[in-house]
Design an enzyme around this catalytic site. Structure first.
Site, mmCIF file in Angstrom:
data_model
loop_
_atom_site.group_PDB
_atom_site.id
_atom_site.type_symbol
_atom_site.label_atom_id
_atom_site.label_comp_id
_atom_site.label_asym_id
_atom_site.label_seq_id
_atom_site.Cartn_x
_atom_site.Cartn_y
_atom_site.Cartn_z
ATOM 1 N N TYR A 120 1.376 -1.566 -0.015
ATOM 2 C CA TYR A 120 -0.195 -0.020 0.070
ATOM 3 C C TYR A 120 0.403 1.195 -0.206
ATOM 4 C CZ TYR A 120 -4.291 -2.649 0.965
ATOM 5 O OH TYR A 120 -4.812 -3.417 0.899
ATOM 6 N N LYS A 165 3.048 -15.314 2.795
ATOM 7 C CA LYS A 165 3.060 -16.106 1.412
ATOM 8 C C LYS A 165 4.605 -16.482 0.968
ATOM 9 C CE LYS A 165 0.606 -18.031 -1.700
ATOM 10 N NZ LYS A 165 -0.623 -19.390 -1.972
ATOM 11 N N ASP A 220 -3.734 -18.436 1.887
ATOM 12 C CA ASP A 220 -4.912 -18.593 1.168
ATOM 13 C C ASP A 220 -5.087 -19.426 1.742
ATOM 14 O OD1 ASP A 220 -2.407 -19.787 0.847
ATOM 15 O OD2 ASP A 220 -2.784 -20.576 -1.522
ATOM 16 N N ASP A 229 -5.576 -6.610 5.620
ATOM 17 C CA ASP A 229 -6.907 -5.685 5.065
ATOM 18 C C ASP A 229 -8.066 -6.980 4.560
ATOM 19 O OD1 ASP A 229 -8.204 -4.261 4.425
ATOM 20 O OD2 ASP A 229 -7.755 -3.704 2.781
ATOM 21 N N ASP A 263 -11.784 -8.575 6.748
ATOM 22 C CA ASP A 263 -12.288 -8.206 6.560
ATOM 23 C C ASP A 263 -13.242 -9.629 6.625
ATOM 24 O OD1 ASP A 263 -12.035 -4.918 6.432
ATOM 25 O OD2 ASP A 263 -12.380 -4.834 4.233
#
Length: 372
Positions: free
Chosen positions: A142, A189, A221, A245, A249
């Protein structure tokens, strides 16, 4: 205690839900003899409309001179639907996090007993879920360098992390786990990304300082899948900015509504408290926005200043409001007249009358006195 609190209510439903949080904090101040002073400033789309800047200098100065920040929500469809817009509301939030050094985002996720039927997941899967997500907030993709080719056909975003950035939030996650179920799960990851391999290396080394805490690892994942299959396995989740993020959510479905999820963003000097939901412009002014996430964010603000009894009072009031269906339409199909303001009124009233727990259910839903 005296606190100066900057209020950045922002866009959409932000002002409505933030008003309820302020109402509740004022009730706490009255009940526990504190002094909380609130001063408002614009941020996001409303700030762009007023000044052309999503984070005006005066707003940033107010935040830096305050003890804490109570944040609402930002975003407006006119920017969401314009991919060519050079100035966006979200830029204000990102800059605020960076300027204040708010490197750690803490998001509690809890399955409330009275709302187990509201989640799309089975009761047997989510019952007892209690997770705290620690998301790194000022690094990663980001905030990395962004490039777009001159012909507009190739774009790139740089994901970059340093040891220091990883260590400072990892320490917070391990310390939090020590007072919980003593387990930290690093979500990364590392089979693909070099930044994730650095995260895993640094966190593994750091874990040696916390011998009473179990550390395990999940690729992002798999973590997303496990969040749905067996969320009770998690205690403290530690992860980088982008993964946090998405995961946080996703976790919102456990509680049945994103309108329940509060968060704290903390740094070495400053702290900000906000619901994780967006500005929800479709609901603006209709009295249907759920204020509980904002109210629970106020409870996290109190906990930050070690006002634990005060925070527990707010949580108890929220629990009672859920038990008695004093909730907005996202959670309440039984009664359709409970507004954003009425939820705040009930929680305020509960706090100001803590010794009187004889709640008159009929009067609540007639809009009359809540506590008799």
């Amino acid at each position: 205690m005296k606190l100066e609190i900057a209020v950045l209510s922002g866009d959409g439903i932000g002002p409505e839900v933030t008003h309820q949080a302020i109402k509740v904090l004022k009730a706490v101040a009255q009940e526990f003899d504190h002094s909380f002073r609130f001063k408002e400033a614009p941020v996001g789309a409303i700030a762009i409309d007023q000044t052309g800047n999503p984070l005006p200098d005066d707003t940033l100065a107010l935040c830096k001179s305050s003890d804490a920040i109570l944040f609402g929500a930002i975003g407006d469809p006119k920017y969401d639907n314009d991919p060519l817009a050079k100035v966006r509301p979200e830029q204000g939030l990102l800059k605020l996090r960076k300027e204040l050094g708010l490197f750690a985002n803490i998001r509690p996720v809890k399955a409330y007993e009275t709302l187990l039927g509201k989640s799309p997941l089975k009761k047997s899967i989510i019952e007892g879920t209690d997770i705290s997500i620690y998301r790194e907030l000022t690094g990663g993709i980001y905030f990395g360098e962004k490039q777009l080719s001159e012909d507009g056909n190739v774009a790139s975003d740089l994901c970059e992390y340093s040891r220091e950035e990883i260590e400072r939030i990892a320490h917070l996650a391990f310390k939090a786990a020590q007072s919980r179920k003593k387990k930290v799960t690093l979500v990364d990851k590392a089979n693909v990304l070099e930044t994730s391999r650095l995260w895993r290396k640094v966190v593994t080394e750091l874990a040696k300082e916390y011998t009473d805490v179990e550390l395990d690892f999940l690729f992002v994942d798999n973590a997303a899948m496990q969040m749905i299959l067996n969320p009770k396995q998690f205690d403290v989740i530690l992860t980088e900015n982008l993964f946090g993020d998405v995961i946080s959510d996703e976790a919102s479905v456990i509680g049945g509504s994103i309108g329940l999820l509060a968060s704290a963003s903390v740094g070495e000097k400053y702290a900000m408290f906000e619901p994780i939901h967006g500005s929800y412009p479709q609901a603006t002014g209709k009295g249907i926005a759920n204020p509980i996430a904002s109210i629970l964010s106020a409870a996290m603000l109190l906990e930050h200043f070690e006002l634990y009894k005060e925070a527990e009072m707010i949580k108890a009031a929220v629990e009672k409001s859920l038990q008695l269906y004093v909730t907005t339409p996202d959670l309440n199909t039984k009664f359709d007249h409970i507004t954003t303001n009425k939820v705040g009124d009930f929680i305020e009233d509960f706090i100001n009358n803590p010794k009187d727990s004889n709640l008159n259910f009929t009067n609540i839903h007639l809009g009359q006195s809540t506590i008799i």
